[in-house]
Design a protein around this motif. Structure first.
Motif, PDB file in Angstrom:
ATOM      1  N   GLY A  41      -3.245  -4.289  -8.932  1.00  9.88           N
ATOM      2  CA  GLY A  41      -4.503  -4.389  -9.659  1.00  9.88           C
ATOM      3  C   GLY A  41      -5.099  -5.776  -9.478  1.00  9.88           C
ATOM      4  O   GLY A  41      -4.374  -6.763  -9.314  1.00  9.88           O
ATOM      5  N   PRO A  42      -6.407  -5.862  -9.508  1.00 11.47           N
ATOM      6  CA  PRO A  42      -7.059  -7.149  -9.254  1.00 11.47           C
ATOM      7  C   PRO A  42      -6.834  -8.182 -10.349  1.00 11.47           C
ATOM      8  O   PRO A  42      -6.892  -9.378 -10.084  1.00 11.47           O
ATOM      9  CB  PRO A  42      -8.538  -6.780  -9.142  1.00 11.47           C
ATOM     10  N   GLU A  99       6.021  -2.036  -9.487  1.00 15.93           N
ATOM     11  CA  GLU A  99       5.224  -3.229  -9.734  1.00 15.93           C
ATOM     12  C   GLU A  99       6.063  -4.488  -9.862  1.00 15.93           C
ATOM     13  O   GLU A  99       5.628  -5.567  -9.452  1.00 15.93           O
ATOM     14  CB  GLU A  99       4.363  -3.050 -10.992  1.00 15.93           C
ATOM     15  N   GLN A 121      -4.731  -8.468  -0.219  1.00 17.24           N
ATOM     16  CA  GLN A 121      -5.587  -7.292  -0.407  1.00 17.24           C
ATOM     17  C   GLN A 121      -4.743  -6.048  -0.683  1.00 17.24           C
ATOM     18  O   GLN A 121      -5.119  -5.218  -1.508  1.00 17.24           O
ATOM     19  CB  GLN A 121      -6.477  -7.089   0.807  1.00 17.24           C
ATOM     20  N   GLY A 122      -3.612  -5.917  -0.037  1.00 17.22           N
ATOM     21  CA  GLY A 122      -2.716  -4.806  -0.330  1.00 17.22           C
ATOM     22  C   GLY A 122      -2.144  -4.901  -1.732  1.00 17.22           C
ATOM     23  O   GLY A 122      -2.028  -3.898  -2.443  1.00 17.22           O
ATOM     24  N   TYR A 131     -14.434  -7.051  -3.555  1.00 16.90           N
ATOM     25  CA  TYR A 131     -13.782  -5.744  -3.543  1.00 16.90           C
ATOM     26  C   TYR A 131     -13.608  -5.121  -4.922  1.00 16.90           C
ATOM     27  O   TYR A 131     -13.537  -3.902  -5.033  1.00 16.90           O
ATOM     28  CB  TYR A 131     -12.421  -5.832  -2.850  1.00 16.90           C
ATOM     29  N   ASN A 132     -13.498  -5.926  -5.978  1.00 15.76           N
ATOM     30  CA  ASN A 132     -13.158  -5.382  -7.299  1.00 15.76           C
ATOM     31  C   ASN A 132     -13.952  -6.037  -8.419  1.00 15.76           C
ATOM     32  O   ASN A 132     -13.409  -6.329  -9.474  1.00 15.76           O
ATOM     33  CB  ASN A 132     -11.669  -5.591  -7.588  1.00 15.76           C
ATOM     34  N   MET A 191      -3.635  -6.360  -4.203  1.00 11.74           N
ATOM     35  CA  MET A 191      -4.736  -6.064  -5.120  1.00 11.74           C
ATOM     36  C   MET A 191      -4.791  -4.575  -5.426  1.00 11.74           C
ATOM     37  O   MET A 191      -5.028  -4.172  -6.563  1.00 11.74           O
ATOM     38  CB  MET A 191      -6.075  -6.473  -4.507  1.00 11.74           C
ATOM     39  N   VAL A 192      -4.563  -3.772  -4.413  1.00 14.02           N
ATOM     40  CA  VAL A 192      -4.584  -2.319  -4.608  1.00 14.02           C
ATOM     41  C   VAL A 192      -3.372  -1.878  -5.425  1.00 14.02           C
ATOM     42  O   VAL A 192      -3.487  -1.085  -6.358  1.00 14.02           O
ATOM     43  CB  VAL A 192      -4.612  -1.594  -3.243  1.00 14.02           C
ATOM     44  N   ALA A 193      -2.202  -2.408  -5.094  1.00  4.72           N
ATOM     45  CA  ALA A 193      -0.968  -1.946  -5.725  1.00  4.72           C
ATOM     46  C   ALA A 193      -0.782  -2.482  -7.144  1.00  4.72           C
ATOM     47  O   ALA A 193      -0.365  -1.754  -8.036  1.00  4.72           O
ATOM     48  CB  ALA A 193       0.228  -2.333  -4.862  1.00  4.72           C
ATOM     49  N   ALA A 200       2.138   1.887  -3.708  1.00  9.86           N
ATOM     50  CA  ALA A 200       1.151   1.764  -4.787  1.00  9.86           C
ATOM     51  C   ALA A 200       1.231   2.978  -5.702  1.00  9.86           C
ATOM     52  O   ALA A 200       1.236   4.118  -5.250  1.00  9.86           O
ATOM     53  CB  ALA A 200      -0.255   1.626  -4.210  1.00  9.86           C
ATOM     54  N   LEU A 233       0.823  -1.210   0.000  1.00 14.45           N
ATOM     55  CA  LEU A 233       0.000   0.000   0.000  1.00 14.45           C
ATOM     56  C   LEU A 233       0.857   1.261   0.000  1.00 14.45           C
ATOM     57  O   LEU A 233       0.480   2.277  -0.559  1.00 14.45           O
ATOM     58  CB  LEU A 233      -0.933   0.014   1.210  1.00 14.45           C
TER      59      LEU A 233
END
Length: 111
Positions: free
Chosen positions: A49-50, A12, A42-43, A82-83, A45-47, A7, A4
């Motif tokens: 992308g799902p 990446e 989950q972190g 979440y996404n 996923m944010v950084a 991000a 996070l």
């Protein structure tokens, strides 16, 4: 927390490397480790992308072993909750079969 914090800063490749270290731990049975792994996912996923997590998840959704399938479906359900809107672009392309048409137009992706 690390994912996070960086991000959107162009890290990446390092986060993908970290995902490769975290991913095998989804099969752990200790509740504390399971919670830590899902927090890390989950972190990520944010950084990342799902859709990156989705590509890792699709490989195990229909595994023959129920214990493996259950873990992968839990990860997929977390992604979906979440996404769900962002996952449409990451679904695999399925060819049309006779009467069944699986084409996704731009309008369908917009909805």
């Amino acid at each position: 927390h690390l994912a996070l914090g960086v991000a959107g800063q162009g890290c990446e490749d390092a986060l993908l490397h970290m995902l490769n270290y975290v991913w095998p731990n989804i099969f752990e049975e200790s509740p504390h480790v399971i919670q830590a792994v899902f927090d890390a996912l989950q972190g990520l996923m944010v950084a990342l992308g799902p859709n990156v997590i989705l590509q890792y998840t699709l490989q195990g959704l229909y595994h023959p072993a129920r214990k493996i399938r259950d873990v992968y479906w839990r990860v997929f359900n977390t992604l979906y909750v979440y996404n769900s809107d962002a996952l449409v672009a990451g679904y695999p392309h399925v060819e049309d079969e006779g009467d069944n048409m699986y084409a996704r137009t731009t309008f369908e992706l917009f909805i």
